[in-house]
Design a protein around this motif. Structure first.
Motif, PDB file in Angstrom:
ATOM      1  N   GLY A  55       9.877  -2.048  -2.736  1.00  0.00           N
ATOM      2  CA  GLY A  55       8.599  -2.638  -3.084  1.00  0.00           C
ATOM      3  C   GLY A  55       7.648  -2.786  -1.919  1.00  0.00           C
ATOM      4  N   GLU A  56       8.198  -3.022  -0.708  1.00  0.00           N
ATOM      5  CA  GLU A  56       7.322  -3.224   0.444  1.00  0.00           C
ATOM      6  C   GLU A  56       6.619  -1.945   0.876  1.00  0.00           C
ATOM      7  OE1 GLU A  56      11.521  -2.795   2.270  1.00  0.00           O
ATOM      8  OE2 GLU A  56      10.578  -3.326   0.378  1.00  0.00           O
ATOM      9  N   LEU A  57       7.024  -0.796   0.307  1.00  0.00           N
ATOM     10  CA  LEU A  57       6.380   0.481   0.627  1.00  0.00           C
ATOM     11  C   LEU A  57       5.529   0.991  -0.535  1.00  0.00           C
ATOM     12  CD1 LEU A  57       9.383   2.265   2.403  1.00  0.00           C
ATOM     13  CD2 LEU A  57       7.489   1.019   3.456  1.00  0.00           C
ATOM     14  N   ALA A  58       5.140   0.066  -1.409  1.00  0.00           N
ATOM     15  CA  ALA A  58       4.410   0.463  -2.610  1.00  0.00           C
ATOM     16  C   ALA A  58       3.110   1.194  -2.291  1.00  0.00           C
ATOM     17  CB  ALA A  58       4.119  -0.763  -3.476  1.00  0.00           C
ATOM     18  N   ASP A  59       2.489   0.889  -1.139  1.00  0.00           N
ATOM     19  CA  ASP A  59       1.230   1.557  -0.804  1.00  0.00           C
ATOM     20  C   ASP A  59       1.428   3.051  -0.607  1.00  0.00           C
ATOM     21  OD1 ASP A  59       2.710   0.619   1.554  1.00  0.00           O
ATOM     22  OD2 ASP A  59       1.095   1.553   2.711  1.00  0.00           O
ATOM     23  N   LEU A  60       2.604   3.448  -0.107  1.00  0.00           N
ATOM     24  CA  LEU A  60       2.867   4.872   0.088  1.00  0.00           C
ATOM     25  C   LEU A  60       3.134   5.582  -1.234  1.00  0.00           C
ATOM     26  CD1 LEU A  60       5.128   4.755   3.273  1.00  0.00           C
ATOM     27  CD2 LEU A  60       2.701   5.360   3.128  1.00  0.00           C
ATOM     28  N   LEU A  61       3.592   4.827  -2.222  1.00  0.00           N
ATOM     29  CA  LEU A  61       3.873   5.405  -3.533  1.00  0.00           C
ATOM     30  C   LEU A  61       2.677   5.315  -4.467  1.00  0.00           C
ATOM     31  CD1 LEU A  61       7.473   4.028  -4.060  1.00  0.00           C
ATOM     32  CD2 LEU A  61       6.830   6.387  -3.622  1.00  0.00           C
ATOM     33  N   ASP A  62       1.538   4.890  -3.963  1.00  0.00           N
ATOM     34  CA  ASP A  62       0.319   4.785  -4.753  1.00  0.00           C
ATOM     35  C   ASP A  62       0.019   6.135  -5.410  1.00  0.00           C
ATOM     36  OD1 ASP A  62      -2.406   4.574  -5.619  1.00  0.00           O
ATOM     37  OD2 ASP A  62      -2.695   2.951  -4.179  1.00  0.00           O
ATOM     38  N   VAL A  63      -0.284   6.110  -6.699  1.00  0.00           N
ATOM     39  CA  VAL A  63      -0.553   7.358  -7.421  1.00  0.00           C
ATOM     40  C   VAL A  63      -1.786   8.081  -6.890  1.00  0.00           C
ATOM     41  CG1 VAL A  63       0.553   6.530  -9.522  1.00  0.00           C
ATOM     42  CG2 VAL A  63      -1.890   6.131  -9.194  1.00  0.00           C
ATOM     43  N   TRP A  64      -2.594   7.402  -6.102  1.00  0.00           N
ATOM     44  CA  TRP A  64      -3.814   8.004  -5.569  1.00  0.00           C
ATOM     45  C   TRP A  64      -3.600   8.681  -4.218  1.00  0.00           C
ATOM     46  CZ3 TRP A  64      -7.951   8.327  -8.682  1.00  0.00           C
ATOM     47  CH2 TRP A  64      -7.990   7.462  -9.794  1.00  0.00           C
ATOM     48  N   GLN A  65      -2.401   8.709  -3.698  1.00  0.00           N
ATOM     49  CA  GLN A  65      -2.167   9.365  -2.412  1.00  0.00           C
ATOM     50  C   GLN A  65      -2.620  10.828  -2.478  1.00  0.00           C
ATOM     51  OE1 GLN A  65      -1.355   8.499   0.535  1.00  0.00           O
ATOM     52  NE2 GLN A  65      -0.575   6.396   0.275  1.00  0.00           N
ATOM     53  N   PRO A  66      -3.490  11.253  -1.566  1.00  0.00           N
ATOM     54  CA  PRO A  66      -4.031  12.621  -1.623  1.00  0.00           C
ATOM     55  C   PRO A  66      -2.968  13.709  -1.644  1.00  0.00           C
ATOM     56  CG  PRO A  66      -5.334  11.297  -0.121  1.00  0.00           C
ATOM     57  CD  PRO A  66      -4.144  10.453  -0.502  1.00  0.00           C
ATOM     58  N   ALA A  67      -1.885  13.538  -0.901  1.00  0.00           N
ATOM     59  CA  ALA A  67      -0.842  14.571  -0.869  1.00  0.00           C
ATOM     60  C   ALA A  67      -0.195  14.740  -2.237  1.00  0.00           C
ATOM     61  CB  ALA A  67       0.222  14.205   0.165  1.00  0.00           C
ATOM     62  N   VAL A  68       0.003  13.630  -2.933  1.00  0.00           N
ATOM     63  CA  VAL A  68       0.590  13.705  -4.268  1.00  0.00           C
ATOM     64  C   VAL A  68      -0.394  14.357  -5.236  1.00  0.00           C
ATOM     65  CG1 VAL A  68       1.595  12.377  -6.162  1.00  0.00           C
ATOM     66  CG2 VAL A  68       2.008  11.671  -3.802  1.00  0.00           C
ATOM     67  N   LEU A  69      -1.667  13.989  -5.134  1.00  0.00           N
ATOM     68  CA  LEU A  69      -2.693  14.606  -5.991  1.00  0.00           C
ATOM     69  C   LEU A  69      -2.773  16.112  -5.754  1.00  0.00           C
ATOM     70  CD1 LEU A  69      -5.617  11.998  -5.862  1.00  0.00           C
ATOM     71  CD2 LEU A  69      -4.072  12.485  -7.770  1.00  0.00           C
ATOM     72  N   ASP A  70      -2.612  16.539  -4.514  1.00  0.00           N
ATOM     73  CA  ASP A  70      -2.641  17.975  -4.218  1.00  0.00           C
ATOM     74  C   ASP A  70      -1.507  18.701  -4.946  1.00  0.00           C
ATOM     75  OD1 ASP A  70      -4.853  17.801  -2.601  1.00  0.00           O
ATOM     76  OD2 ASP A  70      -3.721  17.752  -0.727  1.00  0.00           O
ATOM     77  N   LEU A  71      -0.322  18.089  -4.989  1.00  0.00           N
ATOM     78  CA  LEU A  71       0.812  18.711  -5.665  1.00  0.00           C
ATOM     79  C   LEU A  71       0.592  18.769  -7.174  1.00  0.00           C
ATOM     80  CD1 LEU A  71       3.681  17.032  -3.631  1.00  0.00           C
ATOM     81  CD2 LEU A  71       2.980  19.435  -3.515  1.00  0.00           C
ATOM     82  N   VAL A  72       0.009  17.710  -7.714  1.00  0.00           N
ATOM     83  CA  VAL A  72      -0.307  17.707  -9.145  1.00  0.00           C
ATOM     84  C   VAL A  72      -1.334  18.793  -9.452  1.00  0.00           C
ATOM     85  CG1 VAL A  72      -1.321  16.352 -11.029  1.00  0.00           C
ATOM     86  CG2 VAL A  72       0.249  15.262  -9.407  1.00  0.00           C
ATOM     87  N   ALA A  73      -2.357  18.880  -8.612  1.00  0.00           N
ATOM     88  CA  ALA A  73      -3.408  19.879  -8.830  1.00  0.00           C
ATOM     89  C   ALA A  73      -2.848  21.297  -8.758  1.00  0.00           C
ATOM     90  CB  ALA A  73      -4.520  19.697  -7.790  1.00  0.00           C
ATOM     91  N   ALA A  74      -1.955  21.551  -7.825  1.00  0.00           N
ATOM     92  CA  ALA A  74      -1.369  22.888  -7.698  1.00  0.00           C
ATOM     93  C   ALA A  74      -0.588  23.258  -8.951  1.00  0.00           C
ATOM     94  CB  ALA A  74      -0.462  22.934  -6.468  1.00  0.00           C
ATOM     95  N   THR A  75       0.138  22.292  -9.502  1.00  0.00           N
ATOM     96  CA  THR A  75       0.916  22.557 -10.712  1.00  0.00           C
ATOM     97  C   THR A  75      -0.003  22.802 -11.900  1.00  0.00           C
ATOM     98  OG1 THR A  75       2.633  21.086  -9.839  1.00  0.00           O
ATOM     99  CG2 THR A  75       2.762  21.673 -12.174  1.00  0.00           C
TER     100      THR A  75
END
Length: 579
Positions: free
Chosen positions: A468-488
């Motif tokens: 839980g203390e790392l929830a900011d890194l798991l934010d759904v808005w993280q650009p790296a995660v969005l890039d992976l979603v966009a590629a798919t």
């Protein structure tokens, strides 16, 4: 999962009140009195078992410990028998822990050796907890359950009141330092307005159960345990705030939001943008009972059926007949609707009683999901045969997908097995960055893919989703995660095949606009989140969603991405949903 901001509503603390912040799960807001969960018994390690007011002898002490373990296990089993879905799963798993022969035997051995009951239980539980935490993943999450069993057993052995949620005489906000999933599952839902904990994480069991039950939830709220029992509080899951003694303005705002939510829920039209671009709005389920509960207007089908619930409760592998019966029931509950079934997602971090894996230093990266075929291929083959049987018996075609696919070769292997078994529509999960980066090649092997954004974020950000203390890194808005979603999504558009999302990001109305703009064809979430997502999507054209998606991809941080999207969101949506 929401970020701990105050963007969802204007907070009016009022004189004499104050605001505590945390991480919100869900979007609802409620006002009600606090019910503080009873803590574990505060007893010394050498506290004896008493019989008629005097310390018991060795035989009576041993018998008290045996009765305590048996009683706790039976009580949890009884609660599980009256529950359904994820709640039933959690209660059953905790009951199994209380009945675990190794746990009980080691405690009794220490008691037989002369150790006081509390000291014996604590020593063994601490040993097990250390092993679980070292294993990480699912086992680390079970430490809360283990300590809940400890508290219940100690209280039962010493004849003390059981710890946990007190009897609720009125609708209340349940507050705890770290509410055990078993306690969450046993809540009197008629009198629970919300759940607030000081510890925990937004993807832990308690938060997941709260979402399934439709309860607003806050986790990681420092100071929540100091709020007096009976104090009036306002819980705002969307804003991530707990307001103690809210003023009339805030209370009125919560009432308006509740009325708005009821209005939104009355709209059951199919998901689509303002200009008619269809976006299937689906529900996530874990059991046949869940399917029957969500069936009806407003739910266009199921985007994620977590079949591992059938396996995690079992001591032996479920038979083909048993599985087929459950799958048939789900398909019949949702006739002529899309039902996406995920094959067994278990393994190193979700151990099976009948397919135990060797100890692994990092279970999250171990033999789990589709990789079980390397060690226990019969599990997948039986499940695929059962799904094909259900397909024939129900006269409906499930969409069947495998979890933890990392390469096109694995996708090909799964598709070959599934089609040979008679499964008509075959897909895979994209939750490993390697799969997102090679999505075009994977889609060449299957009929569809579905993005599991929880695990995708975990692996992309090298962050345990249970921390839980790392929830900011798991934010759904993280650009790296969005890039992976966009590629798919781009890969799906290029080859003309569906790409869905069944992770937590689908339940965020703002993120839903981004996903639609990226080309995602279906969004699956807890049933309670559908109304807000439907409203947001319907009030934007497809071209507007594409502009919103481009703004999110152009941001350099998670907060900047959300802010950019919010600025382009229709004012009516911002105002109505309190964004």
């Amino acid at each position: 999962m929401s970020t701990p901001t105050l963007g969802a509503a204007e907070v009016h603390p009022g004189a004499g009140s104050h605001v505590l912040t945390g991480v919100g799960v869900g979007r609802r807001a409620v006002v009600g009195p606090v019910a503080q969960v009873r803590p574990a018994p505060a007893v010394a390690a050498d506290t004896p078992v008493l019989v008629d007011g005097v310390p018991a002898d060795a035989a009576a002490t041993r018998a008290a410990v045996e009765r305590a373990f048996t009683g706790v296990a039976e009580g949890l089993r009884a609660q599980a028998a009256g529950a359904t879905g994820t709640v039933k799963d959690v209660l059953s798993a905790t009951a199994q822990m209380a009945a675990d022969n190794a746990l009980r035997t080691q405690v009794l051995a220490k008691v037989d050796g002369g150790a006081p009951v509390v000291a014996a239980v604590d020593a063994v539980v601490d040993q097990f907890a250390t092993m679980f935490e070292a294993a990480g993943g699912y086992l680390a999450e079970r430490v809360t359950d283990l300590r809940s069993v400890r508290d219940r057993v100690v209280a039962a052995a010493l004849g003390l009141p059981a710890p946990g949620v007190p009897a609720l005489s009125e609708p209340s906000v349940v507050v705890a330092r770290d509410l055990a999933p078993a306690d969450t599952a046993a809540l009197d839902l008629a009198n629970v307005l919300a759940i607030v904990t000081e510890l925990g994480g937004p993807t832990g069991h308690t938060a997941i159960i709260a979402g399934q039950l439709g309860l607003p939830c806050l986790v990681r709220v420092t100071g929540a345990g100091d709020v007096p029992a009976g104090a009036l509080v306002a819980v705002d899951a969307a804003a991530g705030t707990l307001t103690v003694e809210p003023d009339e303005a805030l209370r009125a705002d919560v009432e308006r939001r509740a009325a708005r939510d009821a209005e939104l829920a009355a709209d059951t039209a199919a998901g689509a943008t303002a200009d008619g671009h269809a976006v299937a709005l689906l529900a996530n389920i874990g059991t046949a009972e869940d399917a029957e509960r969500v069936a009806g207007p407003g739910v266009e089908g199921v985007g994620l059926f977590r079949t591992e619930v059938l396996f995690l409760e079992a001591t032996t592998a479920p038979t083909q007949a048993d599985q087929a019966a459950a799958y048939t029931r789900v398909l019949r509950a949702l006739p002529e609707q899309k039902v996406v079934v995920r094959t067994l997602d278990a393994g190193a971090d979700k151990p099976l009683a009948f397919a135990t894996q060797p100890d692994e230093e990092n279970p999250a990266l171990g033999v789990r999901g589709y990789r079980l075929v390397r060690t226990n291929p019969e599990l997948l083959d039986t499940q695929l045969a059962a799904l094909a049987q259900a397909q024939a018996e129900a006269g409906a075609t499930p969409w069947v997908m495998a979890p933890m696919i990392a390469t096109p070769a694995e996708a090909r292997e799964f598709a070959t097995r599934a089609r040979a078994a008679g499964v008509a529509t075959v897909g895979v999960m994209v939750e490993v960055p390697a799969a997102a980066l090679r999505a075009r090649d994977i889609l060449a092997e299957v009929d569809f893919v579905s993005l599991g954004t929880n695990d995708l974020a975990q692996y992309a950000m090298a962050t345990d989703r249970l921390r839980g203390e790392l929830a900011d890194l798991l934010d759904v808005w993280q650009p790296a995660v969005l890039d992976l979603v966009a590629a798919t999504a781009r890969a799906g558009q290029d080859v003309g095949k569906p790409v869905g999302v069944c992770g937590e990001s689908a339940s965020d109305p703002l993120m839903a606009l981004v996903l639609v703009g990226l080309g995602i064809t279906s969004l699956s979430m807890s049933a309670g989140a559908l109304a807000a997502v439907r409203f947001a999507v319907r009030h934007h054209t497809l071209e507007q969603c594409r502009e919103i998606a481009a703004a999110a991809l152009g941001a350099s941080s998670a907060p900047d991405a959300r802010a950019a999207v919010l600025a382009l969101t229709a004012p009516e949506v911002r105002d109505t949903l309190g964004l």
